[in-house]
Design a protein around this motif. Sequence first.
Motif, short mmCIF file in Angstrom:
data_model
loop_
_atom_site.label_atom_id
_atom_site.label_comp_id
_atom_site.label_asym_id
_atom_site.label_seq_id
_atom_site.Cartn_x
_atom_site.Cartn_y
_atom_site.Cartn_z
N ASN A 111 0.82 -1.21 0.00
CA ASN A 111 0.00 0.00 0.00
C ASN A 111 0.86 1.26 0.00
OD1 ASN A 111 -3.23 -0.24 0.64
ND2 ASN A 111 -2.13 -2.11 1.15
N VAL A 148 -10.06 -3.32 3.01
CA VAL A 148 -9.95 -3.86 1.65
C VAL A 148 -8.58 -3.62 1.01
CG1 VAL A 148 -10.89 -3.78 -0.70
CG2 VAL A 148 -12.43 -3.78 1.27
N ILE A 152 -6.13 -6.71 -0.11
CA ILE A 152 -5.57 -6.88 -1.46
C ILE A 152 -4.06 -7.05 -1.37
CG2 ILE A 152 -5.16 -5.72 -3.67
CD1 ILE A 152 -7.94 -4.39 -3.30
#
Length: 497
Positions: A111, A148, A152
Amino acid sequence: MKRERWGSKSIFILAAIGSAVGLGNAWRFPGQAYANGGGAFFIPYFVALLTAGLPLLIMELAIGKKYQSGAPTAFRKMGKKKGFEWIGWWPLATSFVIVSYYAIIMAWTFNYLWHSLSMAWSSGSEDFFYGEVLQLTESPGVLGGFNVPILIGLVLTWIFVWYCIRNGVQSVGKIVKWTVPVPIALLVILGIRALTLPGAMEGINYYLSPNWSKLLDINVWAAAYGQIFFSLSVLFGIMIAYSSFLPEDADVPANGIIIAFSNSIISFIAGFAVFGTLGFLQHSTGILIEDMTVAGPGLAFVTYPAAMAELPGGIWVQVIFSLTFFLMLLTLGIDSAFSIVEGIVTGLVDKFGWNKRKTVTAVCIAGLAGGLIFATNAGLYWLDIVDHWVNDYNLIIIGIVECIVVGWIYGANKLRDYFNSTSNVKFGKWWEIMIKYVTPLSLLVINVLYLVDNLKEAYDGYDMQYLIIGGWGVVLVTIIVGFIFTVLKGKEDTQAS
């Protein structure tokens, strides 16, 4: 079936270094130096390396090479009793728990790689990490549903892990040619850049200046031993698995020395990169280094990004060095993650004779499922609790048990004679003394200190119910799982009957 072999000695060493060198080098070592006397910490650290880390590493490498098996089967052969298998299954069950939450840190890193393109944390790195990225709830009991983007990232992490070890040591050998030198090169780049920043020398001075009074604190010595145990990949079953793919004439002591000192040198370099950057952050923001977060996730995802956002040269320079930093973290972490999985897979395949590729897939899916709680909005709390108990209790007790079995039951002298027979570097009686006395006693002292601390007050102020579930409960589960896999019939049991 013929056992797999590493493509070369250098590939094995790269793989073992990749396993040992991980996030513990990038953020745990600088944090320990920060909290435990700066340059004075190096003394107990190197004492711990020589009296415990290196002896344990040599021990596990020799066991794997001698018995050509993963940890459970190797200990079974060593003790000539099925019950000894448990000594190998317990660390593998512990490793499974560790890799389940270790993977979530890789998910955070994925991320941050994405967010580096826009330097999304520029307005406030702490609020960004805890608020926008983790969306952290108020307590471990409030899960808040799945996060979420993190979920992922978790899936991507496990796909990477599966890809790296899908074909056993052959695919690992191809991967480590890149995933070991690349993060080291990136770390050197970050270190050089840090040293050229204004204020960097103040940070380096903070890093190297010794507080000699700290050497009188037993907790500093405990921290040094703890850092060694947790950064060398010993007691996980990894090194036993990796060395089981070595040829019979492999030089265990020489390999162990290279692996151990490479790990320490990289930790030392990481300290320069981190503290040079912290010195710059102090110079540019006025926040004193002693008031910064210099440990664990806070260093990697709050303090360091804050420094990246202050770099001179504009947004593109900041983006490039942020991408460099998080790519370094990702490649450091992925080596350690897939080495843990390889240790587990080797133990399962050796006992049950399962197809290795299918076993890799199954373990990766199970690891993804096991890490789902850490992908919730309360994931950081559960990671903190589980990590504290699994590392501070399980691994240390495993080390004590291994030393007792090898030193007192099997005979440390027999194992020393074995690895010396194929080595140009001969280890003397000192190694036996370490395995029989010094290492287990140091581990016992550390374990007692941790236990006393946790009995005096609840860890990090968490409610006791969460500590029982995520702490003692997880420890108990790993012990039970170890016994279950021990009593299950394997291929040898089936052939015997």
